[in-house]
Design a protein around this motif. Structure first.
Motif, short mmCIF file in Angstrom:
data_model
loop_
_atom_site.label_atom_id
_atom_site.label_comp_id
_atom_site.label_asym_id
_atom_site.label_seq_id
_atom_site.Cartn_x
_atom_site.Cartn_y
_atom_site.Cartn_z
N LEU A 177 0.86 -1.18 0.00
CA LEU A 177 0.00 0.00 0.00
C LEU A 177 0.89 1.24 0.00
O LEU A 177 1.71 1.41 0.89
CB LEU A 177 -0.89 0.03 1.25
N LEU A 178 0.74 2.07 -1.00
CA LEU A 178 1.57 3.27 -1.08
C LEU A 178 0.69 4.50 -0.89
O LEU A 178 -0.22 4.75 -1.68
CB LEU A 178 2.27 3.35 -2.43
N ASP A 179 0.96 5.25 0.16
CA ASP A 179 0.18 6.46 0.43
C ASP A 179 0.92 7.67 -0.11
O ASP A 179 1.88 8.13 0.48
CB ASP A 179 -0.06 6.58 1.95
N GLU A 180 0.47 8.17 -1.23
CA GLU A 180 1.09 9.31 -1.91
C GLU A 180 2.60 9.20 -1.99
O GLU A 180 3.33 10.00 -1.39
CB GLU A 180 0.69 10.62 -1.19
N PRO A 181 3.09 8.23 -2.72
CA PRO A 181 4.54 8.05 -2.81
C PRO A 181 5.24 9.18 -3.55
O PRO A 181 6.44 9.31 -3.46
CB PRO A 181 4.69 6.72 -3.57
N MET A 182 4.49 9.98 -4.28
CA MET A 182 5.16 11.02 -5.06
C MET A 182 4.81 12.44 -4.62
O MET A 182 5.15 13.40 -5.30
CB MET A 182 4.79 10.87 -6.53
N ALA A 183 4.18 12.56 -3.46
CA ALA A 183 3.81 13.89 -3.00
C ALA A 183 5.06 14.73 -2.75
O ALA A 183 6.03 14.26 -2.16
CB ALA A 183 2.99 13.78 -1.72
N GLY A 184 5.04 15.94 -3.22
CA GLY A 184 6.12 16.88 -2.95
C GLY A 184 7.42 16.59 -3.66
O GLY A 184 8.46 17.07 -3.27
N MET A 185 7.37 15.81 -4.74
CA MET A 185 8.61 15.50 -5.45
C MET A 185 8.69 16.31 -6.74
O MET A 185 7.68 16.74 -7.27
CB MET A 185 8.63 14.02 -5.82
N ASP A 214 -1.23 12.95 -8.34
CA ASP A 214 -0.76 13.28 -9.68
C ASP A 214 -1.52 12.46 -10.71
O ASP A 214 -1.25 11.30 -10.96
CB ASP A 214 0.74 13.01 -9.77
N MET A 215 -2.53 13.10 -11.34
CA MET A 215 -3.44 12.36 -12.22
C MET A 215 -2.73 11.73 -13.39
O MET A 215 -2.92 10.54 -13.69
CB MET A 215 -4.51 13.32 -12.78
N GLY A 216 -1.85 12.50 -14.02
CA GLY A 216 -1.17 12.00 -15.21
C GLY A 216 -0.46 10.70 -14.90
O GLY A 216 -0.55 9.71 -15.65
N LEU A 217 0.23 10.70 -13.77
CA LEU A 217 0.99 9.54 -13.37
C LEU A 217 0.11 8.35 -13.07
O LEU A 217 0.37 7.22 -13.50
CB LEU A 217 1.79 9.93 -12.13
N VAL A 218 -0.96 8.62 -12.32
CA VAL A 218 -1.88 7.54 -11.96
C VAL A 218 -2.43 6.89 -13.22
O VAL A 218 -2.46 5.68 -13.36
CB VAL A 218 -3.02 8.10 -11.08
#
Lengths: 268, 352
Positions: A177-185, A214-218
């Protein structure tokens, strides 16, 4: 796509006093997929993860992991079953080095106790070496070799996120389970992280649940997307369906802008 | 882990990487140090060996506190009480039942450890300052029990004879000095290895982030209890050796103030390393001794209105000042300062 579900939520209802955080949330995750949960702020995405890992116990409904009901178990037992997670705001053990953080992540797999550990001879020593080898593999995999002996408190943000991911992997997870792994990067760090997530999925065959803004990434990396608004499901399906779902566009952009967006699309 | 190796020395296996005495130079230094301290009573004055004996015994108790407070992050103000349990256990079993120290020392540890678990049960629901208050209560209960129970013989306490091995008495002078040092080294070995294996990492995990520890499969409550057990176990062993060394056990040796001193030693030395335990203990004990020596001199120099009765409180005042100074200027303790000095030496002459 196989329909072998490994983790499923059935009619989850979570309430804090009068506020209903999650209402009738149901979905199941297959053994081979990257499952994304999206939604506006406060929709209840992290609450879902907290329910799965046992921090919250839902008032209604069941969480089933491989034929076992886990919704009433304490967090450490759920972890031992093989559900690993990372945190939105990094929750590393800041006093330890990278290697030690990952070794601490191996806790569930280690069998020795403080007596054999204290002797540091025979089984106690062998176990350390055996698990160290596993940890080194993860370190190589995530390309954090240079940070091995650095205290994680001194690492830059992106690297700490990566160590956090490594520590989750150290648990030998069956589901991640990854909780916002890319927040703030920044973009580069995001791309690295996306690459690692895809690598974990493809080479280690671990199904992944990802909560991300990040919608694009998702849309790029996930197989299935689940959209949440005010604790309720508003849509779920493959990314291609989700992007054109009017309800999702409403939730994210509001009605006025939604019209504008569709109009723009038509004009093109 | 994490210290720099000299040039040309490479770790080829994980076993080498987790070895503490890695290079020959380090081995030689260690052996030299051991030889020095073991041979000290043969040439040093008695005062010095007595101070050192005191340091060895106290360091065992502080080491327990290092496991509980330094690693697991639970503050304990009851260490002296648990030390007292160890001392009384030894006194009773050695004198009434005539058991050997080989049996008495572990038994003292286990007795204290069991009590530690009982008082540690409260850590299930409370943490932080509240746990400190709970241990404070345990300290006060224990001192009261020592003074009032029949089995502890109240204020009279017990007389304990020196331990014997194969019929020989481990008596005054070098034998008891060596005895204390050997026990300390054994306990150090255990503490160090506990700290760097599964249990120690679980402790630090609980201290640094208990939520993350939970989702990593660490049973927080069980590990907190293990921490309390180990802490009290070390205190019990310290109490046992203390009783053997001093030859008597009375309630006022295990008062609250002693617990505070232990915590102070840990703060001064540095909470997060075993070296800090040694440095802090040595620092405070030597300091206390020095004040005792210069105290009377000061009394003569100062006018009677200022000196006199205030001298008795001098060690406490200075102690308080030291703690405050360390908390402000070197919160990571003497051990950190020592590491800094070592790394300055190692990277000389290129300090960047």
């Amino acid at each position: 796509m196989t329909t072998n579900s490994i983790l499923s939520l059935k009619n989850i209802r979570l309430q804090f006093g009068g506020i209903i955080a999650l209402n009738d949330v149901s979905f199941s995750i297959n053994e081979r997929e990257i499952f994304a949960i999206i939604g506006p702020n406060g929709a209840g995405k992290t609450s879902i993860l907290n329910c799965i890992s046992g921090f919250y116990s839902p008032q209604k409904g069941q969480i089933i992991f491989k034929d076992d009901v886990i919704s009433k178990l304490p967090p450490h037992k759920i972890a031992k079953k093989g559900i690993a997670r990372t945190f939105q705001n990094i929750a590393l053990y800041s006093g330890m080095s990278t290697v030690e953080n990952l070794m601490a992540g191996r806790h569930a797999a280690m069998k020795q106790n403080f007596l054999t550990g204290g002797l540091f001879y025979g089984p106690g020593l062998n176990e350390e070496i055996k698990h160290r080898a596993v940890v080194e593999k993860i370190i190589d995999f995530l390309e954090i070799t240079a940070l091995r002996n650095k205290p994680v408190g001194t690492l830059p943000y992106g690297m700490r996120k990566r160590v956090d991911l490594g520590r989750a992997l150290a648990l030998d997870p069956k589901v991640l389970l990854l909780d916002e792994p890319m927040a703030g990067m920044n973009v580069e760090e995001k791309e690295d992280m996306a690459r690692f997530i895809i690598d974990i999925y493809e080479t280690l065959h671990i199904p992944i649940v990802i909560v991300e803004h990040d919608m694009g990434l998702v849309m790029d990396i996930s197989d299935r997307v689940y959209v949440l608004e005010f604790g309720r499901e508003i849509a779920s399906g493959p990314p291609s369906e989700i992007v054109s779902n009017p309800q999702v566009i409403d939730a994210y952009l509001g009605r006025e802008e939604a019209n504008f967006a569709t109009r723009e699309k038509d004009e093109r | 882990m994490g210290f720099d190796l000299p040039c040309g020395c490479h770790n080829a296996t994980y076993k080498q990487d987790i070895t503490i005495i890695r290079t020959r130079a380090r081995l030689i230094w260690t052996l030299f140090g051991l030889l020095f301290f073991f041979s000290l009573p043969y040439f040093a004055p008695v005062v010095i060996t007595q101070i050192l004996e005191n340091i060895w015994v106290t360091a065992i108790a502080v080491m327990g506190l290092y496991l509980l407070t330094g690693l697991a992050g639970q503050i304990s103000l009851g260490q002296a009480g648990f030390m007292g349990i160890g001392a009384y256990t030894t006194a009773i079993f050695a004198d009434y039942f005539g058991l050997s120290f080989l049996f008495c020392i572990p038994l003292s540890g286990l007795m204290a450890g069991t009590m530690g678990i009982i008082f540690g049960l409260s850590s299930f629901k409370i943490k932080g300052f509240y746990i400190a208050i709970a241990t404070l209560a345990s300290q006060i209960i224990l001192t009261w029990l020592f003074a009032h129970l029949e089995i502890t013989q109240g204020a009279w306490g017990y007389a304990v004879s020196y331990p014997t091995i194969f019929g020989h008495e481990i008596g005054r002078g070098w034998p008891i000095y060596t005895f204390c040092l050997v026990v300390l080294l054994i306990m150090t070995y255990f503490a160090k290895n506990i700290a760097r294996t599964k249990t120690g990492r679980a402790f630090v995990a609980i201290r640094d982030n208990d939520l993350a520890a939970k989702v990593q499969g660490i049973n927080i409550f069980v590990y907190k209890l293990i921490a309390f057990f180990l802490c009290s176990f070390f205190a019990g062993v310290a109490g046992s050796v203390f009783a053997y060394r001093l030859g008597m056990v009375t309630p006022e040796q295990f008062m609250l103030m002693q617990s505070v001193w232990f915590l102070g030693m840990l703060i001064v030395g540095g909470m997060h390393s075993l070296a800090g335990v040694y440095l802090g203990t040595a620092f405070i004990i030597i300091f206390e001794r020095m004040i005792k020596i210069i105290g009377p001199t000061l009394q003569n120099i100062l006018p009677s209105a200022m000196g006199g009765s205030y001298i008795a409180a001098l060690s406490l005042i200075v102690f308080a000042a030291i703690i405050i100074i360390f908390l402000i200027y070197e919160p990571r303790g003497l051990a950190h300062r020592w590491e800094t000095i070592k790394s300055i030496y190692r990277i000389r002459p290129f300090p960047y």
